[in-house]
Motif scaffolding. Structure first.
Motif, short mmCIF file in Angstrom:
data_model
loop_
_atom_site.label_atom_id
_atom_site.label_comp_id
_atom_site.label_asym_id
_atom_site.label_seq_id
_atom_site.Cartn_x
_atom_site.Cartn_y
_atom_site.Cartn_z
N LYS A 184 14.52 3.22 3.79
CA LYS A 184 14.47 3.90 2.50
C LYS A 184 13.20 4.72 2.40
O LYS A 184 12.13 4.25 2.78
CB LYS A 184 14.43 2.85 1.38
N LEU A 189 10.11 5.90 0.37
CA LEU A 189 9.42 5.47 -0.85
C LEU A 189 9.09 6.69 -1.67
O LEU A 189 8.84 7.77 -1.15
CB LEU A 189 8.13 4.72 -0.49
N LYS A 190 9.06 6.50 -2.99
CA LYS A 190 8.78 7.68 -3.83
C LYS A 190 7.32 8.09 -3.66
O LYS A 190 6.44 7.24 -3.48
CB LYS A 190 9.11 7.38 -5.29
N SER A 229 2.48 -1.70 8.38
CA SER A 229 2.47 -0.25 8.25
C SER A 229 2.04 0.33 9.58
O SER A 229 0.96 0.00 10.09
CB SER A 229 1.50 0.17 7.15
N VAL A 260 8.64 -6.03 6.09
CA VAL A 260 8.76 -4.60 5.78
C VAL A 260 7.97 -3.82 6.83
O VAL A 260 6.81 -4.12 7.08
CB VAL A 260 8.20 -4.31 4.38
N THR A 298 6.86 0.05 7.82
CA THR A 298 6.87 1.42 7.30
C THR A 298 6.27 2.36 8.31
O THR A 298 5.41 1.99 9.10
CB THR A 298 6.06 1.52 6.00
N HIS A 343 11.07 1.28 5.62
CA HIS A 343 10.73 2.28 4.61
C HIS A 343 9.99 3.45 5.23
O HIS A 343 9.11 3.24 6.07
CB HIS A 343 9.85 1.68 3.52
N VAL A 395 7.44 6.53 4.52
CA VAL A 395 6.46 6.91 3.51
C VAL A 395 5.98 8.33 3.72
O VAL A 395 6.26 8.95 4.75
CB VAL A 395 5.25 5.94 3.50
N ILE A 417 1.92 0.14 -0.25
CA ILE A 417 3.35 -0.11 -0.02
C ILE A 417 3.78 -1.34 -0.81
O ILE A 417 4.82 -1.33 -1.48
CB ILE A 417 3.61 -0.28 1.49
N GLN A 446 4.25 -0.54 -4.31
CA GLN A 446 5.45 0.25 -4.62
C GLN A 446 6.73 -0.56 -4.53
O GLN A 446 7.67 -0.29 -5.27
CB GLN A 446 5.52 1.45 -3.69
N ILE A 447 6.78 -1.52 -3.62
CA ILE A 447 8.08 -2.19 -3.44
C ILE A 447 8.13 -3.58 -4.06
O ILE A 447 9.19 -4.17 -4.09
CB ILE A 447 8.47 -2.27 -1.95
#
Lengths: 383, 210, 250, 451
Positions: free
Chosen positions: D2, D4-5, D158, D195, D197, D217, D219, D231, D234-235
């Motif tokens: 996904k 991330l915004k 990450s 997770v 990223t 995710h 980013v 991160i 955000q999640i």
């Protein structure tokens, strides 16, 4: 090597603690860092830093104020000669009267700044560069110089230093100074005779400001225009008033510059303008006297008096404004609201901007407190 | 508030300077704002309050063993209120102009925290003589601040002292103007604030350095 | 104390009663004993201002108690008028109060109390008219809360002096009152100058409210003024004014 | 996978970022164990100077939990034990045995993925503690070595923090896919959810390495979008997830390597830039290598920042690279002053503000390690919160913390601070907000977690 640097390096030892002049270290450091912006190696992470510093920050406000100041000088001369003189001559006449006010404001203000900085052992802060210029812009050109000196002293000491200096003050020091002068010497600060230099060509009665028009029956907008204040004239500024407030155009131009460079919060400025427009519109549709500023409508409210100057340069003083974004919207809006409210229903203080900003200054911490509580409540707790 | 082993002299002077009710305890501010435009009214107000505090302290102290604790406050208030009304009547009878200027503030001595405060804190627990001195001392301390504020306000605000113009006409002609702020209540706020600042920055006078 | 709660309560009640009685006596004594003096003070204050308005004493003069009383006694007569402008018996209830200034039985002027809205509070004073019923003889303000230096100038002699000689009727004999002009009266048309006084720079609103207040107050007394004016034109003032000489009673 | 915004990030372009393939450097003379960043760890020394050690010999122990060991990154002789303030051990320096081929090394029993899955959480934790891996797992919000071993609600890996000076994921993942996957299996055992990223720009190379499916995710390609704390912010869905953990991806690979083969993996990829002798690029050498080995000889007036320009520390050349630190950046660093410094148009001056002409140009700009001004009182301008990736209001937290109060800063989200340093970076008053916040976090830890 820069010759100025040589001078500083030679004089340096005198001002360092064992030196004879070490008690004047404050003024020395202020001067030196003005010419040579220091950049020391960082001690703590992050070791890289942005190039922006407070001197740059404040110099942008000065930059935005410069056109307003220069136009103010020109307009003072223009009013004196009633426009019947060469551009340069009018500017010269104005400058001759305005510059002493600015010089006194800076001189006396710096004296207090340096005194307190020395007593408290901190650096002289740059914020005063703005305060010292803002105060003269809010004053009528006829103000006696001793009153300027007294006003700036009050602004710096009671408006700022008693709270602990820059960053801790509740009120905008320039406005505090202006409010002090307004209430102390109402005769020099209001009425019809003070907004224009005593001039052989124009009689003093013609020196009324647009805001003092009204109350004699008829429709206020027509009365204001009849008194010589067409919207156009109010917008561009060739009419009597405080030195820096007459040209809404240049004030808003400065505001635009500050908003684009993000030195001033656009939320406050836009919020203020929205506040004035909405409130003025509201009053327009409320039953009330049509011959006072009650029903002057948004445009006249926006362009007359000190609103443009106040919302662009005073309300946006970050120290005395709220620090949260939502708080800034509310703060700006309420300044606009109170400005119109004061003009509409309390014609005694036709210039409501000063009082609205000071009033909202006092509420800024409360607004922040509430908006912090709300934002904190929205977070997923992490304790 | 310890009564400790203070001498009578200390009891008296403590209220005037070190524990000045206005500058140290920040009591009685309301009337200090209202009646200090002119020295004349300030002095009369000071005298009135000193008399009330002294007399109420004396009376309360005399009665201290008889006053039932349950109705303590109400008795104190009754005594103070009666004294205040008498003083007000006397002023109206003999100093009408000043009484007019003081308007409700004489009556409001009743609500002045200094009077009840001293009665509660001191007179209830001490013999008559120290109580009287404490009352007078605190009243004088209050008067001192009032007069100091009034001197500044009257001098700057209207260029007079005790109603006599002291600012030379030449100054006025040269462009000097009276400071209107001083005739407004906020002016007194600033002066009181500065006085407290001044007092606290004098060596040994600040309660913060104790 | 080892008393029972009941005894304590009784003691408290007794004590409270005692204190109340003593205090009551004290206050009543002071109040009744000093009352005549206080009333005299109030009366004197009003008298002084009426004398000032009528121009008997100068605005900044400080006459003694005795002088004021003597002057008032000698020259001022307090009367009441009903709505129609007739002098009335004070026993018939409250009318409008009016003060007549007579010099050797001849009416010189009459004084009307003024109570007007100001910018910040009430403005109280007196306005006096010549016996012709239309020319202002004097104006005083004894109580106001206007801004010192601006609206506060209304208590100053320079402002009050401007009223003297102004007319409250225009050439067509219509009631117009006196108004405070915005700025100087020099800019006004000739016809209005006689009914206007110079305004105070920077105190437009005080002027506006005072103008309104004067107009309202004078309107109430309009019937009296008309009567006096007619009497004056018949040259009968002071002779046929056979009203009972009502003395100040309080 | 996904996206991330996008959040608040550092926008300026910076000069001299490392590029290109990893060059293998020669073997360093010394390596060191630098236990590094956790301010709460209490270390006990297990060896003395001149002791002989192998790769994998325990050198330090956490007094709070004696099972937590720090293993030697090299085989040879303990040359020096460097201590900092309060005699806290900073570096255990090891002279590597001369012959690289015969460097003494301990080996452990390998654990296959299947065996790993069969192990209980407790067993895995014990293995990680004894094999020196546990100190590299850090738990939010204090980034301390985890004290409880009942697993984590989430583990955030990450691959790249978004800061341009950090090593590119595809370089250190190359040929290490198996170890990486094994490492992820370990984390899956420890955490309820793992997770992973990566920034958008790293996705294509990761696909080529066959690891794109591991990324959960995607980013932004900007700092600090890839910061594990950001991160998590955000999640996360609930307060319980605040107790998640994170791990540096290279250490994750090392963990996978150690568990699958039984041997300690000493190789690391470093990103080095700003040195006069080497191009800004990636270099492969040993963990705990001397900083001078990476950056080469330097002239006076240079500052070496290890661990990223925003979060790193200035070190000297003879220090060694810390555990989990993989960047070394050399920047100018002398006290200077600029004539009319505040008045220049500033075409080449790096600034996140719009008060320099550089904001109109698109070129990349240089950094240095000086303040560019003087420290002043906070003027409430609010620029710090415009940059905070976790939506804090740093100035208000700072002011609340300065009163000595703890409730207020905590209510304002103090513990969410990831220490990215952007607030300090942009502050025109040059206030070290990030430092003050970090200090408050430490105070909070001492008062509440470990009284």
């Amino acid at each position: 090597m820069n010759p100025l640097r040589k001078v500083f390096e030679k004089t340096d030892p005198y001002f360092k603690p064992p030196g004879q002049l070490s008690r004047f270290k404050g003024i020395y450091t202020a001067t030196r860092t003005f010419f040579f912006l220091p950049s020391k190696v960082t001690g703590m992470a992050p070791h890289v830093r942005d190039h922006i510093d407070l001197k740059r920050f404040m110099s942008f406000v000065i930059l935005a104020l410069l056109p307003v100041t220069l136009f103010g000088m020109f307009n003072v001369g223009y009013q004196y000669h009633n426009g019947a003189a060469g551009v340069f001559e009018m500017f010269y006449t104005g400058a001759r009267h305005v510059l002493p006010i600015i010089v006194v404001s800076y001189g006396v203000g710096f004296f207090w700044e340096i005194l307190f900085a020395t007593l408290r052992g901190h650096e002289v802060t740059e914020g005063f560069l703005v305060t010292g210029l803002l105060l003269p812009l809010t004053l009528p050109p006829t103000i006696p110089l001793w009153q300027v000196a007294l006003g700036i002293s009050f602004g710096v000491v009671m408006g700022k230093e008693v709270f602990g200096g820059t960053g801790r003050n509740l009120l905008n020091p320039a406005l505090t100074a202006r409010a002090f002068l307004f209430f102390s010497y109402p005769v020099s600060m209001s009425g019809n005779g003070v907004w224009r230099l005593p001039s052989p060509t124009v009689d003093a009665v013609g020196g009324a400001t647009a805001l003092s028009v009204g109350g004699t029956g008829g429709r206020i907008q027509e009365m204001v225009v009849d008194a010589g204040f067409s919207l156009e004239r109010l917008f561009f500024g060739l009419h009597p008033g405080s030195i820096g407030e007459t040209s809404a155009f240049l004030c808003f131009l400065g505001a635009l510059f500050l908003m684009v460079t993000r030195v001033a919060s656009f939320r406050i400025i836009i919020g203020g303008i929205v506040g004035v427009v909405v409130t003025a519109w509201g009053f327009l549709y409320l039953p009330g006297p049509t011959d006072t500023w009650f029903s002057a409508g948004p445009l006249f409210h926006l362009f007359s008096g000190g609103f443009a100057l106040g919302i662009s340069f005073m309300a946006t003083d970050p120290v005395s404004a709220p620090g949260t974004d939502s708080g800034r919207w509310i703060y700006g809006f309420l300044i606009g609201f109170f400005t119109v409210l004061l003009r509409a229903v309390n014609p005694a203080y036709v210039e409501g901007v000063m009082l609205s900003i000071l009033f909202m200054n006092i509420f800024a911490p409360l607004i922040d407190h509430i908006s912090l509580k709300i934002t904190a409540g929205r977070r997923i707790p992490n304790v | 508030m310890s009564n400790g082993n203070l001498t009578l002299k200390e009891t008296f002077f403590r209220g005037i300077w070190k524990e000045n009710p206005v500058a140290y305890q920040v009591l009685g501010i309301c009337s200090a704002l209202a009646v200090t435009v002119q020295m004349k009214t300030a002095i009369v107000m000071g005298i009135a309050l000193t008399l009330v505090t002294g007399a109420s302290n004396l009376i309360i102290s005399l009665l201290r063993k008889q006053i039932p604790p349950t109705i303590r406050i109400i008795v104190e208030l009754t005594v103070i209120a009666s004294l205040v009304i008498v003083i007000d009547q006397v002023l109206q009878a003999f100093l009408y102009d000043i009484s007019k200027q003081l308007s409700v503030f004489v009556g409001l001595i009743i609500t002045n925290c200094i009077v009840l405060g001293r009665a509660e804190a001191f007179a209830l627990a001490n013999p008559p003589l120290p109580s009287l001195l404490d009352g007078l001392g605190n009243g004088l301390g209050y008067s001192l601040v009032l007069v100091a504020v009034a001197v500044v306000r009257e001098l700057l605000g209207s260029g007079k002292l005790m109603g006599i113009a002291v600012v030379p006409q030449v100054w006025l002609e040269a462009g000097y103007a009276h400071m209107g702020l001083m005739t407004l209540a906020p002016g007194a706020f600033f002066i009181i604030g500065l006085l407290v600042w001044l007092k606290n920055s004098l060596p040994g006078a600040s309660h913060e350095q104790k | 104390m080892s008393e029972s709660p009941r005894a304590k309560r009784i003691h408290a009640v007794k004590f409270a009663l005692l204190v109340s009685v003593v205090c009551c006596l004290l206050i009543t004594g002071a109040s009744t004993g000093l009352s005549p003096l206080q009333q005299a003070n109030k009366r004197l204050d009003r008298q002084k201002n009426i004398l000032k308005a009528a121009g008997i004493i100068t605005p900044d003069g400080t006459p003694s108690r005795i002088q004021i009383q003597a002057l008032f006694q000698e020259k001022i007569e307090t009367v009441a008028v009903d709505d129609a402008g007739n002098f009335m018996d004070p026993s018939q209830g409250q009318g409008l109060s009016l003060y007549l200034y007579r010099e050797k039985k001849i009416l010189k002027a009459y004084v009307i109390p003024i109570e007007s809205r100001g910018l910040w509070g009430k403005i109280k004073g007196y306005i006096a008219f010549e016996r012709d019923g239309k020319t202002v003889a004097g104006f005083t303000v004894y109580s106001h809360s206007e801004t010192p230096g601006l609206g506060g100038e209304i208590e100053k002699a320079w402002f009050q002096k401007n009223f003297i000689g102004k007319k409250i009727y225009n050439a067509q004999n219509e009631f117009v009152s006196v108004s405070i002009a915005k700025g100087g009266i020099a800019a006004l048309p000739e016809t209005e100058q006689a009914h206007s006084v110079d305004g105070i720079s920077g105190a437009t609103l005080t002027g506006r409210y005072l103008t309104q207040g004067l107009k309202e107050n004078l309107k109430q007394y309009e019937s009296v003024s008309v009567k006096l004016r007619q009497a004056y034109q018949k040259k009968t003032v002071g002779n046929d004014m056979t009203t009972p000489p009502i003395k100040e009673t309080n | 996978m996904k996206p991330l915004k996008p959040g608040k990030t550092f926008q300026s372009k910076i000069n001299g970022v490392p590029q290109g393939q990893a060059t293998l450097l020669e073997r360093p003379k010394t390596v060191a164990l630098v236990p590094g960043a956790s301010p709460f760890v209490k270390l006990k020394l297990l060896v003395g100077e001149n002791d002989t050690v192998s790769v994998g010999t325990p050198l330090l122990q956490d007094k709070r939990d004696p099972k937590v060991l720090f293993l030697s990154p090299g085989g040879g002789r303990v040359a020096a034990i460097r201590r900092g303030a309060r005699r806290v051990v900073q570096e255990v320096v090891i002279d590597l045995a001369d012959d690289g081929a015969h460097e003494p090394a301990l080996s452990f029993a390998p654990i296959s993925p299947k065996a790993l899955k069969a192990m209980s959480r407790m067993e895995v934790v014990n293995v990680l503690k004894l094999r020196g891996i546990w100190p590299l797992i850090r738990q939010f919000p204090f980034m301390d070595i985890p004290q409880e071993s009942n697993g984590f609600p989430m583990a955030v890996v990450s691959l790249h923090s978004g800061e341009r000076f950090n090593p590119v994921p595809s370089l250190f993942l190359k040929d290490q896919q198996a170890a990486f996957l094994h490492g992820l299996t370990v984390l899956q055992n420890l955490a309820d959810r793992v997770v992973v990223t990566a920034p958008r720009s790293a996705m294509a190379p990761l696909k080529a390495l066959g690891l794109a499916e591991q990324v959960t995710h995607v980013v932004q390609d900007a700092y600090p979008a890839g910061d594990p704390g950001v991160i998590l912010y955000q999640i996360r869905k609930s307060a319980a997830e605040n107790a998640s953990c994170t791990m540096d991806p290279q250490e994750l690979i090392a963990m996978g390597h150690l568990l699958s083969t039984g041997n300690v993996q000493c190789r690391r990829i470093y990103a080095v830039s700003g040195t006069p002798t080497r191009p800004a690029s990636h270099y492969q050498t040993r963990t705990g290598t001397p900083v001078s080995h990476l950056v080469g000889p330097l002239k006076q007036g240079k500052g070496i920042v290890t661990g990223g320009v925003f979060t790193g520390t200035i070190t000297s050349g003879d220090a060694h690279m810390g555990m989990g630190i993989t960047t070394a950046t050399v920047l100018d660093g002398v006290d200077t002053d600029a004539f009319f410094g505040f008045a220049w148009p500033g075409r080449r001056l790096l600034s996140e503000s719009r008060t320099f002409l550089s904001c109109l140009e698109s070129g990349s700009l240089g950094m240095d390690v000086t303040l560019h001004g003087e420290e002043r009182a906070c003027i409430n301008c609010g620029w710090c919160d415009k940059k905070c990736p976790v939506d804090l209001l740093p100035q208000f937290i700072m002011k609340a913390a300065s009163t000595g109060e703890m409730e207020e800063p905590l209510a304002l989200g103090l513990l969410d601070c990831t220490g990215c340093g952007l607030c300090t970076f942009v502050c025109p008053s040059k206030i070290d907000l990030a430092g003050i916040l970090a200090l408050s976090k430490q105070t909070c830890y001492r008062e509440r977690v470990m009284p």
